[in-house]
Design an enzyme around this catalytic site. Structure first.
Site, PDB file in Angstrom:
ATOM      1  N   HIS A  48      18.013  67.175 -10.987  1.00  0.00           N
ATOM      2  CA  HIS A  48      17.939  65.730 -11.244  1.00  0.00           C
ATOM      3  C   HIS A  48      16.682  65.382 -12.037  1.00  0.00           C
ATOM      4  O   HIS A  48      16.773  65.020 -13.191  1.00  0.00           O
ATOM      5  CB  HIS A  48      18.021  64.893  -9.964  1.00  0.00           C
ATOM      6  N   ASP A 103      27.314  68.591  -9.144  1.00  0.00           N
ATOM      7  CA  ASP A 103      26.685  68.051  -7.940  1.00  0.00           C
ATOM      8  C   ASP A 103      27.695  67.575  -6.903  1.00  0.00           C
ATOM      9  O   ASP A 103      28.300  68.359  -6.191  1.00  0.00           O
ATOM     10  CB  ASP A 103      25.720  66.950  -8.346  1.00  0.00           C
TER      11      ASP A 103
END
Length: 446
Positions: A267, A318
């Site tokens: 991220h 994810d």
């Protein structure tokens, strides 16, 4: 796009790549479309796939989404996790993904009691990848705390938090008690089959107290294993880290020896200029997950600044809001266009490299990700005659794949020279939607 290419394979690897071939020789398998190295999904939580659709009702934040995620994690067993992951990894194969990095932290039974085999859940994931026909790097994750602890003293004028908050009831099955206990369990996790490798992960600076970070990093470094860590996904994490330690999460990781060429930060959405310089200067990579980051309203990360700082970039799906590495690559460029109001930050070729070679490198598979002799024979073919990709000149095949195609346009997926998906059909899981429905319903009944 290079027409008339013949890829010869032997022993699961590419033996030769020959151009100018007028037609398939006898016994060859035609791959009509744009054939690329297999796509690498560098960040996955397989069980999050059960959340698709269910978390789209109403409003909320990452933190409210997390409560729903915990309710799914509470119901997982080794058997149900195998069934779900098998279906999810088969969905990945249909989308051209040949290797996944599974960020795995659901280790124990509810309440934290270890299974008879302490790595039963990890073995279930490795077996699921084998049945789905893809490679896996199991990133065994250290998860010890529910958040930063209270301020307990001073050191050179900086307040420190020596212990994290105790795990809550949902998180107990994630934890091993200490980094040393985590390392002992992780060291016993031997992969079953050549399709699997084991790496390490620090869940986040809020879930691994500062004093335990070096032990996890050292475990990975001693084994030459990849190390991944969630980093600065939320501003609240940054604020809490500053309050507890007087520094950003990136600086905290740097101070404890976590950053480096073998480490990938996932991220990295909310970084300071100093954070970006630390990542670039240390050779740390970053895995961007644009479809999840937008689904959870996390924000748009500084991908262009990271790229300019020399940070290796890769991509992951994810939480599996969608499973589509082409969409992740497209979103990386389009997000930056929205943020900067300018176009053309990465070429289609660069974006495909982030989705292939760079992702494999982050997962500890440097022998994959390129179509050249000696590399693993992992390939994906994107159709150029679908309603999305038909029309552009052949020389624009990469642009058509990145900016128009979806995972539904993947025609073939080959792993180790063996067809896993042929003409859009998974060869060992022929009805992937039904497998997903069965697995998700099985988990919901618990």
């Amino acid at each position: 796009m290079e027409p008339g290419v013949l890829i010869e394979t032997a022993g699961g690897r590419i033996a030769a790549v020959r151009t100018g071939t007028p037609g398939p020789p006898p016994g060859a398998e035609p791959l009509r479309g744009l054939t690329l190295p297999g796509l690498a999904n560098a960040h996955s939580h397989a069980f999050h796939r059960a959340l698709r659709g269910t978390v789209q009702l109403g409003s909320g934040t990452f933190w409210t989404w997390r409560e729903v995620m915990y309710s799914v994690a509470d119901r997982l067993t080794p058997e149900s996790y195998f069934s779900l992951a098998r279906a999810v990894y088969a969905e990945m194969a249909l989308a051209g993904i040949t290797c996944v990095g599974e960020f795995h932290y659901v280790h124990h039974a509810p309440g934290g009691l270890p299974y008879d085999d302490p790595n039963a859940m990890g073995h279930a994931l490795i077996a699921a990848a084998a049945e789905a026909g893809i490679r896996i790097t199991l990133l065994d994750t250290c998860y010890l705390a529910a958040g930063f602890g209270t301020r307990t003293g001073t050191r050179t004028g900086i307040r420190t938090a020596r212990r994290g908050r105790p795990l809550d009831r949902h998180q107990l099955r994630f934890g091993d008690g200490s980094a040393a206990a985590w390392a002992e369990r992780a060291a016993a996790l031997a992969p079953d089959g050549e399709h699997a490798r084991v790496g390490a992960a620090i869940h986040s600076v809020r879930a691994v107290p500062a004093g335990e970070l070096a032990a996890v990093a050292g475990w990975a470094r001693e084994r030459g294993a990849p190390l991944h860590v969630h980093l600065s996904e939320q501003p609240a994490e940054n604020d809490a880290c500053l309050a507890a330690h007087g520094r950003t999460p990136t600086r905290l990781l740097a101070d404890h020896g976590v950053l480096g060429p073998g480490t990938t930060a996932v991220h990295a959405t909310h970084l300071t200029e100093d954070d970006i310089a630390l990542l670039g200067g240390s050779g740390t990579g970053v895995c961007l997950c644009p479809t999840t980051e937008r689904d959870l309203a996390d924000g748009i990360g500084p991908a262009a600044e990271l790229d300019r700082a020399g940070v290796p970039l890769c991509l992951g799906t994810d939480s599996h809001a969608v499973i589509d590495l082409l969409e992740e690559a497209r979103a990386m460029e389009l997000n930056e266009r929205l943020r900067s109001r300018a176009r053309g930050h990465w070429t289609a070729g660069r974006l495909l490299r982030h989705a292939t070679e760079d992702g494999h490198a982050a997962l500890g598979w440097p022998d994959a990700g390129r179509l050249e002799a000696g590399r693993l024979a992992d390939l994906t073919t994107v159709a150029l005659d679908s309603v999305r990709t038909a029309g552009p000149a052949p020389r624009l095949a990469a642009e058509a794949a990145v900016f128009a195609a979806t995972g539904a346009d993947v025609r073939h997926t080959v792993v180790g020279g063996r067809h896993v998906v042929r003409e859009g059909v998974h060869r060992s899981v022929p009805d992937v939607p039904a497998a997903l429905v069965d697995a998700i319903q099985q988990g919901a009944r618990r």
